[in-house]
Design a protein around this motif. Structure first.
Motif, mmCIF file in Angstrom:
data_model
loop_
_atom_site.group_PDB
_atom_site.id
_atom_site.type_symbol
_atom_site.label_atom_id
_atom_site.label_comp_id
_atom_site.label_asym_id
_atom_site.label_seq_id
_atom_site.Cartn_x
_atom_site.Cartn_y
_atom_site.Cartn_z
ATOM 1 N N LEU A 245 -3.159 -49.256 23.694
ATOM 2 C CA LEU A 245 -2.181 -49.352 24.773
ATOM 3 C C LEU A 245 -1.128 -50.415 24.469
ATOM 4 C CD1 LEU A 245 -1.272 -48.424 27.557
ATOM 5 C CD2 LEU A 245 -2.888 -50.058 28.566
ATOM 6 N N GLU A 246 -1.546 -51.560 23.950
ATOM 7 C CA GLU A 246 -0.581 -52.611 23.611
ATOM 8 C C GLU A 246 0.390 -52.130 22.542
ATOM 9 O OE1 GLU A 246 -0.304 -57.244 22.017
ATOM 10 O OE2 GLU A 246 -2.258 -56.275 22.249
ATOM 11 N N GLN A 247 -0.117 -51.443 21.504
ATOM 12 C CA GLN A 247 0.745 -50.955 20.433
ATOM 13 C C GLN A 247 1.748 -49.933 20.963
ATOM 14 O OE1 GLN A 247 -2.626 -51.339 20.075
ATOM 15 N NE2 GLN A 247 -2.371 -53.193 18.818
ATOM 16 N N ARG A 248 1.316 -49.083 21.864
ATOM 17 C CA ARG A 248 2.207 -48.074 22.435
ATOM 18 C C ARG A 248 3.292 -48.725 23.292
ATOM 19 N NH1 ARG A 248 -1.496 -44.292 25.753
ATOM 20 N NH2 ARG A 248 0.457 -43.117 26.051
ATOM 21 N N ALA A 249 2.898 -49.668 24.136
ATOM 22 C CA ALA A 249 3.866 -50.332 25.005
ATOM 23 C C ALA A 249 4.856 -51.172 24.192
ATOM 24 C CB ALA A 249 3.143 -51.203 26.024
ATOM 25 N N ARG A 250 4.347 -51.895 23.196
ATOM 26 C CA ARG A 250 5.240 -52.703 22.370
ATOM 27 C C ARG A 250 6.219 -51.823 21.591
ATOM 28 N NH1 ARG A 250 4.329 -57.855 20.706
ATOM 29 N NH2 ARG A 250 6.447 -57.550 19.926
ATOM 30 N N ALA A 251 5.754 -50.670 21.117
ATOM 31 C CA ALA A 251 6.642 -49.746 20.415
ATOM 32 C C ALA A 251 7.734 -49.241 21.354
ATOM 33 C CB ALA A 251 5.850 -48.579 19.840
ATOM 34 N N TYR A 252 7.353 -48.939 22.583
ATOM 35 C CA TYR A 252 8.331 -48.440 23.564
ATOM 36 C C TYR A 252 9.367 -49.520 23.889
ATOM 37 C CZ TYR A 252 10.338 -46.156 27.613
ATOM 38 O OH TYR A 252 11.227 -45.570 28.485
ATOM 39 N N LEU A 253 8.913 -50.743 24.113
ATOM 40 C CA LEU A 253 9.829 -51.832 24.435
ATOM 41 C C LEU A 253 10.737 -52.161 23.253
ATOM 42 C CD1 LEU A 253 7.397 -54.141 26.439
ATOM 43 C CD2 LEU A 253 9.306 -52.787 27.366
ATOM 44 N N ASP A 254 10.202 -52.088 22.048
ATOM 45 C CA ASP A 254 11.024 -52.330 20.865
ATOM 46 C C ASP A 254 12.140 -51.304 20.778
ATOM 47 O OD1 ASP A 254 11.398 -53.520 18.025
ATOM 48 O OD2 ASP A 254 11.197 -51.370 17.666
ATOM 49 N N ALA A 255 11.813 -50.023 20.989
ATOM 50 C CA ALA A 255 12.802 -48.953 20.851
ATOM 51 C C ALA A 255 13.837 -48.967 21.965
ATOM 52 C CB ALA A 255 12.097 -47.600 20.815
ATOM 53 N N ASN A 256 13.421 -49.336 23.167
ATOM 54 C CA ASN A 256 14.308 -49.225 24.313
ATOM 55 C C ASN A 256 14.976 -50.538 24.717
ATOM 56 O OD1 ASN A 256 14.034 -46.352 25.720
ATOM 57 N ND2 ASN A 256 12.078 -46.875 24.765
ATOM 58 N N CYS A 257 14.406 -51.646 24.298
ATOM 59 C CA CYS A 257 14.922 -52.958 24.718
ATOM 60 C C CYS A 257 15.201 -53.893 23.547
ATOM 61 C CB CYS A 257 13.926 -53.643 25.656
ATOM 62 S SG CYS A 257 13.247 -52.593 26.955
ATOM 63 N N GLY A 258 14.427 -53.731 22.469
ATOM 64 C CA GLY A 258 14.447 -54.698 21.378
ATOM 65 C C GLY A 258 15.751 -54.780 20.611
ATOM 66 N N HIS A 259 16.586 -53.733 20.652
ATOM 67 C CA HIS A 259 17.845 -53.797 19.913
ATOM 68 C C HIS A 259 18.808 -54.800 20.536
ATOM 69 C CE1 HIS A 259 17.924 -50.429 22.805
ATOM 70 N NE2 HIS A 259 19.155 -50.828 23.077
ATOM 71 N N CYS A 260 18.664 -55.088 21.836
ATOM 72 C CA CYS A 260 19.469 -56.134 22.480
ATOM 73 C C CYS A 260 18.652 -57.406 22.692
ATOM 74 C CB CYS A 260 20.001 -55.653 23.827
ATOM 75 S SG CYS A 260 21.364 -54.480 23.720
ATOM 76 N N HIS A 261 17.402 -57.226 23.121
ATOM 77 C CA HIS A 261 16.535 -58.367 23.418
ATOM 78 C C HIS A 261 15.816 -58.826 22.146
ATOM 79 C CE1 HIS A 261 16.816 -58.933 27.791
ATOM 80 N NE2 HIS A 261 17.103 -57.642 27.834
ATOM 81 N N ASN A 262 16.565 -59.507 21.295
ATOM 82 C CA ASN A 262 16.030 -60.135 20.087
ATOM 83 C C ASN A 262 16.911 -61.324 19.766
ATOM 84 O OD1 ASN A 262 17.982 -59.478 17.690
ATOM 85 N ND2 ASN A 262 17.799 -57.541 18.821
ATOM 86 N N PRO A 263 16.482 -62.227 18.897
ATOM 87 C CA PRO A 263 17.254 -63.454 18.667
ATOM 88 C C PRO A 263 18.677 -63.242 18.159
ATOM 89 C CG PRO A 263 15.016 -63.719 17.868
ATOM 90 C CD PRO A 263 15.151 -62.282 18.239
ATOM 91 N N ALA A 264 18.978 -62.062 17.584
ATOM 92 C CA ALA A 264 20.319 -61.806 17.073
ATOM 93 C C ALA A 264 21.076 -60.793 17.917
ATOM 94 C CB ALA A 264 20.237 -61.298 15.631
ATOM 95 N N GLY A 265 20.467 -60.309 19.000
ATOM 96 C CA GLY A 265 21.063 -59.244 19.782
ATOM 97 C C GLY A 265 21.969 -59.738 20.891
ATOM 98 N N MET A 266 22.558 -58.772 21.604
ATOM 99 C CA MET A 266 23.514 -59.098 22.675
ATOM 100 C C MET A 266 22.849 -59.853 23.822
ATOM 101 S SD MET A 266 26.576 -57.980 21.823
ATOM 102 C CE MET A 266 27.530 -57.577 23.289
ATOM 103 N N ALA A 267 21.526 -59.678 23.998
ATOM 104 C CA ALA A 267 20.817 -60.355 25.090
ATOM 105 C C ALA A 267 20.036 -61.568 24.597
ATOM 106 C CB ALA A 267 19.869 -59.367 25.789
ATOM 107 N N SER A 268 20.462 -62.155 23.495
ATOM 108 C CA SER A 268 19.705 -63.275 22.910
ATOM 109 C C SER A 268 19.635 -64.472 23.841
ATOM 110 C CB SER A 268 20.332 -63.681 21.577
ATOM 111 O OG SER A 268 21.678 -64.092 21.766
ATOM 112 N N THR A 269 20.671 -64.680 24.660
ATOM 113 C CA THR A 269 20.677 -65.854 25.531
ATOM 114 C C THR A 269 19.645 -65.755 26.658
ATOM 115 O OG1 THR A 269 22.448 -64.861 26.864
ATOM 116 C CG2 THR A 269 23.108 -66.353 25.089
ATOM 117 N N SER A 270 19.099 -64.562 26.882
ATOM 118 C CA SER A 270 18.078 -64.412 27.925
ATOM 119 C C SER A 270 16.758 -65.060 27.534
ATOM 120 C CB SER A 270 17.847 -62.930 28.220
ATOM 121 O OG SER A 270 17.170 -62.302 27.135
#
Length: 354
Positions: A245-270
């Motif tokens: 379950l953790e692997q599935r949820a983390r994969a989903y969050l990476d695909a849907n959120c991780g492109h912005c929510h990462n240290p180099a992304g548009m949402a890095s300041t969050s």
């Protein structure tokens, strides 16, 4: 003499009954400073409807894709002959100049019969030019015979029958050119999102048979320097009930959120980092208060309240279709109920904080 030889060759071809080979992908159009007016100008496909890829235009998919209002996505990659992508353990593969990443968004009339009456809406291209990556969007005509360049975006009425037999109707948003940068940005530089080694490390049903994509890319000369698939990183398929379950949820969050929510992304300041490589609990949102507690927080206090999805801002925003609240902000109008359920189940499985 050359003219005579060509005529003789054409005559022999006609007598043999064979069709002439299609012209290859037009690299001069791919690398031109200005984008082509029509998708067909690139010669990425040999048919008017872009269903049959040209030589070296190879279909692929990713283990867990971004949710885009249930759209079906047809992905292809092209690299110039003799110029494969270079291996990277993290981030997108290092693609050569002249690479084209193709993604067509489509809907069948009825998802219970997905191969029938499919309507193409738009085809997006990411092209690697000498100065970096550029993004272009092509909008399909009603006859499904051509897609034309669309820089300013569009709104399209879409309707279909879902897998449960219920009708769905909504307004689909084609992004404008500037919006592409909001998701495809790393430290302010445009780059691909999906074709990372870990997203490609799974089987794909090619016409000639099912093979691991990394192995197939090496065989076709699309990829160099890669380890064996068993030694390469791998992203889970979020729909695979046999995965954790953790692997599935983390994969989903990476695909849907991780492109912005990462240290180099548009949402890095969050400070909320949902990319697959992140392993710090606070940055993953566990008991993390938002940097700016606006309307999007719904009055909740932390991004993820372990054991309590109903008290987690993450779930509140994923389950909303209010443009001022929902996450992701772009690329969807509908709530992905199935994806929300997996992430909520994962949060519910976490040990509650004291």
């Amino acid at each position: 003499m050359r003219r005579v030889a060509i005529l003789l060759a054409l005559a022999a071809l006609a007598l043999s009954g064979a069709s002439p080979a299609p012209a290859p992908v037009d690299l001069s159009v791919v690398l031109a400073e200005a984008p082509a007016a029509k998708l067909s100008d690139y010669r990425l496909f040999v048919d008017a409807g872009a269903r049959q890829p040209n030589g070296r235009v190879t279909p692929y998919d990713v283990a867990t894709p971004l949710f885009s209002d249930y759209a079906v996505k047809h992905r292809y990659v092209f690299t110039p002959k003799g110029e494969p992508a270079a291996w990277r353990d993290q981030g997108p593969l290092a693609f050569p100049v002249g690479t084209v990443l193709v993604k067509t968004f489509a809907y069948p009339a009825d998802f219970r019969r997905p191969e029938q009456d499919e309507r193409f809406l738009e085809t997006r291209l990411l092209i690697r030019k000498a100065g970096g990556w550029t993004a272009q969007t092509y909008l399909w005509n009603a006859e499904q015979t051509e897609a034309t360049l669309k820089r300013v975006g569009a709104r399209l009425d879409v309707s279909f029958i879902g897998q449960d037999g219920a009708p769905v109707a909504f307004e689909y948003a084609v992004p404008n050119q500037n919006q592409c940068k909001e998701c495809h940005s790393a430290d302010g530089v445009m780059q691909p999102i999906g074709p990372k080694a870990r997203n490609l490390n799974h089987d794909f049903a090619y016409r000639e048979g099912t093979r691991n994509q990394l192995s197939q890319w090496r065989t076709l000369g699309l990829l160099a320097g890669s380890p064996a698939p068993a030694d390469a990183p791998r992203t889970a398929d979020w729909t695979d009930a046999s995965a954790g379950l953790e692997q599935r949820a983390r994969a989903y969050l990476d695909a849907n959120c991780g492109h912005c929510h990462n240290p180099a992304g548009m949402a890095s300041t969050s400070g909320l980092f949902l990319n697959a490589e992140e392993d710090r609990p606070a940055h993953l949102g566990l008991n993390k208060a938002p940097v700016a507690a606006g309307r999007g927080s719904g009055g909740l206090k932390v991004s993820i309240d372990p054991g309590h999805p109903e008290r987690s801002i993450l779930i509140h925003r994923m389950a909303s279709d209010d443009p001022g609240v929902m996450m992701p902000e772009l690329g969807r109008a509908l709530v992905h109920e199935e994806g929300v359920a997996v992430v909520a189940a994962y949060i519910a499985s976490l040990k509650p904080s004291p």
